[in-house]
Scaffold this active site. Structure first.
Site, PDB file in Angstrom:
ATOM      1  NE  ARG A 132      -2.765  -1.137   3.416  1.00  0.00           N
ATOM      2  CZ  ARG A 132      -2.627  -0.230   4.374  1.00  0.00           C
ATOM      3  NH1 ARG A 132      -2.865   1.041   4.117  1.00  0.00           N
ATOM      4  NH2 ARG A 132      -2.233  -0.584   5.584  1.00  0.00           N
ATOM      5  CG  ASN A 133       5.299   3.262   0.314  1.00  0.00           C
ATOM      6  OD1 ASN A 133       5.480   4.006  -0.645  1.00  0.00           O
ATOM      7  ND2 ASN A 133       5.805   3.502   1.520  1.00  0.00           N
ATOM      8  NE  ARG A 134      -0.791   7.446  -1.514  1.00  0.00           N
ATOM      9  CZ  ARG A 134      -1.619   8.473  -1.298  1.00  0.00           C
ATOM     10  NH1 ARG A 134      -2.669   8.646  -2.089  1.00  0.00           N
ATOM     11  NH2 ARG A 134      -1.418   9.315  -0.301  1.00  0.00           N
ATOM     12  CB  THR A 232       5.029   7.281  -0.857  1.00  0.00           C
ATOM     13  OG1 THR A 232       6.163   6.690  -0.199  1.00  0.00           O
ATOM     14  CG2 THR A 232       5.503   8.362  -1.819  1.00  0.00           C
TER      15      THR A 232
END
Length: 254
Positions: A132-134, A232
């Site tokens: 889920r880190n962008r 992020t």
């Protein structure tokens, strides 16, 4: 027996590659190496130790193998799900974690600085490994590329656009992955990095904590552009994807 000796013994005894998590689980069971504070060995500690012994170990993602061992390139078997065990943690125990080597080359013009890898990244041995880190989605979007499927392709994308990544902290104590939990950090040698990368023009801070730690340990140098970038991290839910990409595009503006 030291930790790296215990890892080497385990890999020789099993005769096959193992993931960092499998190694940690086995060493916690056989007790060949025990930490002074009595806490359990974590996967990120296996990763941190093997990278100091490149003459003994090699790694493919989170899989570790011995150099020169004929069976090392075979795929490691899937680990069985370990039985949950409750551990007593001493009050003065620490959660010492170490950062990765930078991704950069002589052409690097933009350096993105985080704080230090989260637990999922340390488990995988990859920058920004949490699903889920962008970070990787942002980089692919602002460079007008498809999201790379492999870590190797992700690194190639960075270098293609002259982007490097590293972290402020060389090592620190942190329970969990939140930046707010970082304590007793020791910085990486960013002055040396900047001096060696003659084409560096921009330093971007991935989140507030990264910028705060940089200013705590380093002076800003004339001739470089410094840019604050929204984090992020999955914990940063206060900005939508389109707006975060708009702000991250600042790294390309003069």
């Amino acid at each position: 027996m030291t930790l790296h000796q215990a890892i080497e013994k385990l890999l020789r005894q099993t005769g096959r590659p193992m993931t960092t998590q499998q190694i940690a689980d086995e060493l916690n069971k056989n007790k060949w190496y025990q930490k002074k504070d009595g806490s359990t060995i974590q996967a990120f500690q296996i990763y941190g130790r093997i990278r100091n012994y490149a003459d003994i170990f090699d790694r493919d993602g989170s899989t570790v193998f011995l150099i020169g061992q004929p069976t090392t390139k075979t795929k490691a078997p899937t680990a069985k799900k370990p039985t949950a065990i409750k551990h007593l943690v001493k009050v003065n125990s620490t959660y010492s974690k170490a950062s990765f080597d930078p991704i950069s080359n002589s052409d690097t013009a933009i350096l993105i600085l985080g704080t230090m890898p989260g637990d999922k990244s340390l488990e995988l041995g990859e920058y920004y490994g949490h699903p889920r880190n962008r970070f990787w989605k942002i980089i692919s979007t602002i460079t007008n590329n498809e999201l790379p499927l492999t870590y190797s392709d992700k690194k190639e994308l960075l270098l293609k656009f002259k982007i490097g990544i590293w972290d402020i902290a060389h090592k620190a104590n942190r329970k969990g992955s939140l930046d707010s939990a970082i304590e007793d950090e020791e910085p990486n040698d960013l002055d040396d990095f900047i001096a060696r990368h003659k084409n560096l023009k921009v330093i971007g801070f991935n989140g507030t904590k990264s910028e705060t730690l940089f200013d705590k340990y380093f002076d800003r140098k004339s001739g470089l552009k410094y840019v604050y970038l929204p984090s992020t991290s999955p914990a940063n839910t206060g900005i939508d994807f389109d707006n975060i990409c708009k702000l991250w595009r600042q790294i390309f503006t003069k």
